[in-house]
Scaffold this motif. Sequence first.
Motif, PDB file in Angstrom:
ATOM      1  N   LYS A  80       5.436   6.720  19.493  1.00  0.00           N
ATOM      2  CA  LYS A  80       5.124   8.157  19.413  1.00  0.00           C
ATOM      3  C   LYS A  80       6.393   9.006  19.496  1.00  0.00           C
ATOM      4  N   THR A  81       7.221   8.713  20.501  1.00  0.00           N
ATOM      5  CA  THR A  81       8.441   9.497  20.667  1.00  0.00           C
ATOM      6  C   THR A  81       9.359   9.321  19.454  1.00  0.00           C
ATOM      7  N   ILE A  84       8.157  11.476  16.689  1.00  0.00           N
ATOM      8  CA  ILE A  84       8.544  12.881  16.896  1.00  0.00           C
ATOM      9  C   ILE A  84       9.972  13.094  16.378  1.00  0.00           C
ATOM     10  N   VAL A 101      11.230  20.628  20.229  1.00  0.00           N
ATOM     11  CA  VAL A 101      10.665  19.457  20.902  1.00  0.00           C
ATOM     12  C   VAL A 101      10.525  19.743  22.387  1.00  0.00           C
ATOM     13  N   ARG A 103       9.469  17.739  25.754  1.00  0.00           N
ATOM     14  CA  ARG A 103       9.039  16.511  26.417  1.00  0.00           C
ATOM     15  C   ARG A 103       8.279  16.927  27.671  1.00  0.00           C
ATOM     16  N   LEU A 156       6.589  20.522  18.884  1.00  0.00           N
ATOM     17  CA  LEU A 156       6.344  19.081  18.985  1.00  0.00           C
ATOM     18  C   LEU A 156       6.303  18.732  20.464  1.00  0.00           C
ATOM     19  N   ASP A 158       5.627  16.177  23.300  1.00  0.00           N
ATOM     20  CA  ASP A 158       5.578  14.713  23.382  1.00  0.00           C
ATOM     21  C   ASP A 158       5.185  14.217  24.773  1.00  0.00           C
ATOM     22  N   GLY A 159       4.134  13.418  24.827  1.00  0.00           N
ATOM     23  CA  GLY A 159       3.788  12.720  26.070  1.00  0.00           C
ATOM     24  C   GLY A 159       2.920  13.511  27.037  1.00  0.00           C
ATOM     25  N   CYS A 187       0.966  17.272  19.135  1.00  0.00           N
ATOM     26  CA  CYS A 187       1.094  16.692  20.476  1.00  0.00           C
ATOM     27  C   CYS A 187       0.952  15.177  20.378  1.00  0.00           C
ATOM     28  N   THR A 188       1.558  14.468  21.327  1.00  0.00           N
ATOM     29  CA  THR A 188       1.315  13.029  21.405  1.00  0.00           C
ATOM     30  C   THR A 188       0.865  12.670  22.809  1.00  0.00           C
ATOM     31  N   SER A 189       0.107  11.592  22.912  1.00  0.00           N
ATOM     32  CA  SER A 189      -0.331  11.111  24.219  1.00  0.00           C
ATOM     33  C   SER A 189      -0.750   9.655  24.115  1.00  0.00           C
TER      34      SER A 189
END
Length: 543
Positions: A80-81, A84, A101, A103, A156, A158-159, A187-189
């Motif tokens: 995922k990272t 990004i 970005v 984090r 973006l 992330d996490g 978004c990421t997770s």
Amino acid sequence: WAESLGAKNAHIADALTGKPLEVLKQCVAINVTGDSQLLGTHDVRGLTDWLHSMHAARLDGKGLGEIAAALLTAPPAAGKTTLISQAVVLALERAELVPIVIRVQLLLTRLRGAQHDEFTSTWNWVDAYLKLVHAQQPVLYRMLRQAMMARRALLLIDGLDEGGVNRTEIERHIVEVLTQQGHIVLCTSRPAGVDAVRFSGFRRLQLAPLSDDQQREALTQRLGSAGVEALMPFVQRMLLDVETGERVTANPLVLSMVASVFEIRKGVDMPNTIAKLYESASEAMLARGGVLSTNMRTLLEAALFEAHAAQARVITEEQLYRAALAVFASSGTIAWLDQQYRADAERLPALERAVKQLTSEEREAVAAVRERVAEDKLPLLSLLQIEPLQMQSSHLSFQEYFAARAICSGKYRFHEGSRPPWQWPAFWSNAVKLGAEMGDAFGNGLIKTAGLGEVLNLSKGKLGGDRATSIAAVAQLMRGLKSLDLSENKLNANEVKELAGAIIANASLTSVNLLGNHFDTKDASMLLKVKEEKPMLRTLCGL
Ligand SMILES: Nc1ncnc2c1ncn2[C@@H]1O[C@H](COP(=O)(O)OP(=O)(O)OP(=O)(O)O)[C@@H](O)[C@H]1O
Ligand SMILES: [Mg+2]
């Protein structure tokens, strides 16, 4: 600014060797799957195209009522990272949107830091965060703010899973404020703990596991074709992941660790579980930075445990001191200091004074860890900031591995007031999974770490947190318990099955109470069978 952002994202460091890999060329393009409305989105290029098309539509006055946001979920270390970073590089090439970005782990430290007032007084948290981070570069901050004002920013984030105790608050801010203000958001997770209802307005995407061809491609980039031929027979024998049914090397980090361990061991005596793979890999990483004293090792393990127990990723000065006192000072020192010095401003100097009273070797270990990290010679930890100190494990999964190992040792204790394992949030899920592979030592250690005895009463709805995680943790606790009461916890058939599996593998339990849960006669007869196979078990839910 575009240049520095580009430089920062153009490469990812290989988790083990630290070798830089070019994100668009050296890294394989992992397949993106999910929302069927996102036609044509198969990888990071398609996804970036879609995000830009949302902006283009808005310029034409279209789709204004639509939420321009996507949530990408994938398991730990699935890339995922990295994705990004790839998206940043692609967005910079197009020079249409301004990628920003965030984090979540770093947002968290600001949110919980001394200047958290900034967050209540601005129009959104990204703005507050940028203002704090770029305090020395007001012009840069104003440019980013302008981009957001003009809705030309690509946020973006992330996490989300690393939001720790503030996760819900952060997610609500993204859903209720950022997307409502009309920003374009990705978004990421990790999947554990994602609230599907909260993100129902988002496009939902997943990263696919690496296919056989992609695994081969990634290995070829790394080892050349001769290396791949030598390694492939071994890769094909690797374990299957119990949940996904995929080979574990379908995960990019595991794949690259296998490659590194293979290089080091020249292919003999390869580890057969993920936990053992992490053991070999972390040994190799530590060896790369030069000789490590026993005290440094102990301190490292303690610091990673402290961070994990605090549901944090970033290890601060305070956590380093706490870790040192937890392992080197007499027991009760930290609890006593916490009681005496309640204010943040007083506690840190008090912890520092206490560290100064340790023996010279122990103090040296503290200083050495700091120094090595600052010189980038402790590859397991990466430096985020020198003053005040902030560092983190090079990948969260290493922190999870060390936290699980620390628990096995039985030397550490969770802080007073922290949530017990049967109420753990999803943050703990991977550590429990790695711990499960470590055997009975983990269950027994968990009992000690949580300060429990042989009898555990969780009746009447004491189970909580993220159910999948807390049930897995209870299954581990069982390994060292004599008696467990789980009555009236609304356990469903699947959960009862998982627990029954743990009972079958268990040698210590003499009594388990599962009464007052949601299972039918079929489950009851399965439990009866389990009981017949376990002469040690005197009672099983009153059967
Ligand atoms: N596309 C890729 N090609 C080759 N290697 C990759 C790729 N993506 C990830 N990796 C490897 O896997 C490691 C972990 O990737 P990454 O940090 O992006 O995972 P993540 O999904 O963000 O994990 P977490 O959930 O823990 O944040 C990287 O350090 C790299 O070694
Ligand atoms: Mg990540």
